[in-house]
Scaffold this motif. Sequence first.
Motif, mmCIF file in Angstrom:
data_model
loop_
_atom_site.group_PDB
_atom_site.id
_atom_site.type_symbol
_atom_site.label_atom_id
_atom_site.label_comp_id
_atom_site.label_asym_id
_atom_site.label_seq_id
_atom_site.Cartn_x
_atom_site.Cartn_y
_atom_site.Cartn_z
ATOM 1 N N THR A 20 12.982 10.301 16.967
ATOM 2 C CA THR A 20 13.261 9.113 17.766
ATOM 3 C C THR A 20 13.746 7.988 16.854
ATOM 4 N N THR A 21 14.338 6.976 17.478
ATOM 5 C CA THR A 21 14.795 5.819 16.706
ATOM 6 C C THR A 21 13.632 5.160 15.975
ATOM 7 N N ALA A 22 12.476 5.073 16.635
ATOM 8 C CA ALA A 22 11.295 4.459 16.014
ATOM 9 C C ALA A 22 10.839 5.259 14.800
ATOM 10 N N GLU A 23 10.885 6.583 14.918
ATOM 11 C CA GLU A 23 10.464 7.426 13.788
ATOM 12 C C GLU A 23 11.426 7.297 12.610
ATOM 13 N N ILE A 24 12.715 7.279 12.915
ATOM 14 C CA ILE A 24 13.710 7.113 11.849
ATOM 15 C C ILE A 24 13.526 5.766 11.164
ATOM 16 N N THR A 25 13.311 4.729 11.947
ATOM 17 C CA THR A 25 13.124 3.389 11.399
ATOM 18 C C THR A 25 11.906 3.335 10.494
ATOM 19 N N THR A 26 10.821 3.931 10.927
ATOM 20 C CA THR A 26 9.596 3.951 10.128
ATOM 21 C C THR A 26 9.821 4.646 8.787
ATOM 22 N N GLU A 40 15.887 11.639 -1.782
ATOM 23 C CA GLU A 40 15.356 12.084 -0.501
ATOM 24 C C GLU A 40 16.176 11.482 0.631
ATOM 25 N N ALA A 41 16.349 12.253 1.696
ATOM 26 C CA ALA A 41 17.078 11.774 2.872
ATOM 27 C C ALA A 41 16.233 12.012 4.113
ATOM 28 N N VAL A 42 16.503 11.228 5.134
ATOM 29 C CA VAL A 42 15.839 11.369 6.426
ATOM 30 C C VAL A 42 16.829 12.021 7.386
ATOM 31 N N LEU A 43 16.501 13.197 7.890
ATOM 32 C CA LEU A 43 17.340 13.879 8.872
ATOM 33 C C LEU A 43 17.037 13.308 10.246
ATOM 34 N N ALA A 44 18.053 12.736 10.899
ATOM 35 C CA ALA A 44 17.826 12.069 12.179
ATOM 36 C C ALA A 44 17.636 13.052 13.328
ATOM 37 N N PRO A 72 0.818 -1.222 0.000
ATOM 38 C CA PRO A 72 0.000 0.000 0.000
ATOM 39 C C PRO A 72 0.849 1.268 0.000
ATOM 40 N N ALA A 73 1.995 1.245 0.713
ATOM 41 C CA ALA A 73 2.868 2.425 0.761
ATOM 42 C C ALA A 73 3.450 2.725 -0.617
ATOM 43 N N GLU A 74 3.852 1.667 -1.316
ATOM 44 C CA GLU A 74 4.412 1.872 -2.656
ATOM 45 C C GLU A 74 3.331 2.360 -3.620
ATOM 46 N N ALA A 75 2.126 1.838 -3.480
ATOM 47 C CA ALA A 75 1.029 2.282 -4.332
ATOM 48 C C ALA A 75 0.718 3.753 -4.085
ATOM 49 N N GLU A 76 0.686 4.153 -2.823
ATOM 50 C CA GLU A 76 0.438 5.559 -2.491
ATOM 51 C C GLU A 76 1.524 6.448 -3.082
ATOM 52 N N ALA A 77 2.771 5.980 -2.976
ATOM 53 C CA ALA A 77 3.888 6.763 -3.497
ATOM 54 C C ALA A 77 3.770 6.946 -5.011
ATOM 55 N N ARG A 78 3.327 5.914 -5.708
ATOM 56 C CA ARG A 78 3.179 6.019 -7.166
ATOM 57 C C ARG A 78 2.070 6.996 -7.543
ATOM 58 N N LEU A 79 1.023 7.023 -6.728
ATOM 59 C CA LEU A 79 -0.126 7.870 -7.048
ATOM 60 C C LEU A 79 0.072 9.323 -6.614
ATOM 61 N N THR A 80 0.680 9.530 -5.454
ATOM 62 C CA THR A 80 0.776 10.877 -4.891
ATOM 63 C C THR A 80 2.198 11.438 -4.891
ATOM 64 N N GLY A 81 3.204 10.550 -4.997
ATOM 65 C CA GLY A 81 4.591 11.004 -4.925
ATOM 66 C C GLY A 81 5.165 10.941 -3.531
ATOM 67 N N TYR A 82 4.340 10.554 -2.548
ATOM 68 C CA TYR A 82 4.857 10.419 -1.181
ATOM 69 C C TYR A 82 4.158 9.255 -0.484
ATOM 70 N N ALA A 83 4.795 8.805 0.599
ATOM 71 C CA ALA A 83 4.220 7.725 1.399
ATOM 72 C C ALA A 83 3.918 8.253 2.793
ATOM 73 N N SER A 84 2.711 8.035 3.289
ATOM 74 C CA SER A 84 2.308 8.506 4.615
ATOM 75 C C SER A 84 2.648 7.455 5.667
ATOM 76 N N THR A 85 3.267 7.902 6.754
ATOM 77 C CA THR A 85 3.591 7.014 7.869
ATOM 78 C C THR A 85 3.227 7.717 9.171
ATOM 79 N N ASP A 86 3.290 6.980 10.268
ATOM 80 C CA ASP A 86 3.036 7.581 11.583
ATOM 81 C C ASP A 86 4.105 8.612 11.940
ATOM 82 N N ALA A 87 5.261 8.520 11.293
ATOM 83 C CA ALA A 87 6.356 9.429 11.594
ATOM 84 C C ALA A 87 6.407 10.634 10.650
ATOM 85 N N GLY A 88 5.509 10.677 9.676
ATOM 86 C CA GLY A 88 5.510 11.769 8.705
ATOM 87 C C GLY A 88 5.402 11.227 7.289
ATOM 88 N N ARG A 89 5.445 12.123 6.332
ATOM 89 C CA ARG A 89 5.328 11.744 4.928
ATOM 90 C C ARG A 89 6.713 11.683 4.288
#
Length: 258
Positions: A53-59, A45-49, A15-32
Amino acid sequence: MRELFEAVADGEVSPAEAEARLTGYASTDAGRFDAGRESRSGVPEAVLADGKTTAEITTLAEAALTTTGRAIVTRIGPEQAAAVTAEGVTDDGSVTDEYHDRARVLTLHAEGFERPDLDATVAVVTGGTADRAVAGEATVVLREMGADVTRIDDVGVAHLGRVLDELDAIRAADVAVVAAGREGALPTVVAGLVDTPVVGVPVASGYGHAGDGEAALSGLLQSCTALSVVNVDAGFTAGVQAGLIARTVSAARRESTE
């Protein structure tokens, strides 16, 4: 679109990959996660740590891997990097990870992921050892963008002969990223000696007044020689700027040979 929905139903696409193809981003509990950034602008794209939190970075890293096949996490310490990989991101053996200690960057690649391959070289130059962390961040993103990188370290202007000894190597590159602290003189000197674009990176190193990178930034902004300047310690941004130039150079070279 129907094919995409059927692929999700069959479990072939998440579902995350499908959302990314349709909208250009993937929604998660930690952000888009901006999964379309590279195809849209050429910038991975990069994730700034910092601040996460570790859980947010992992997500977010998992979202990056699912949607793009790669995750780049910047400004992450060794303990947190180890915790992210221990959270299960690499458990099934299909993801390889590398922690770039001095640069404080964690890169993860899904099985089968292939970096771009640019026909262009970038020189990443430092004034002193204290500049290597920032230069390392630039180096990682440049390699992820597919550029060949030539590292030239410890050629600060306190002994001008050091940079003159490496001048041929800098001139041979298609673009140069030059990182320096203190008064930030090295990028301005290099820019006056080469005919390639120079991206100057002021580094927060020095003594006392304006030793937090302010003097280096001011010096680069007031440079008599022509160069581009990024913010203090902005190695990622410098790498991206140089990478985009390298991308254009590579495309022109390949077009001329077709």
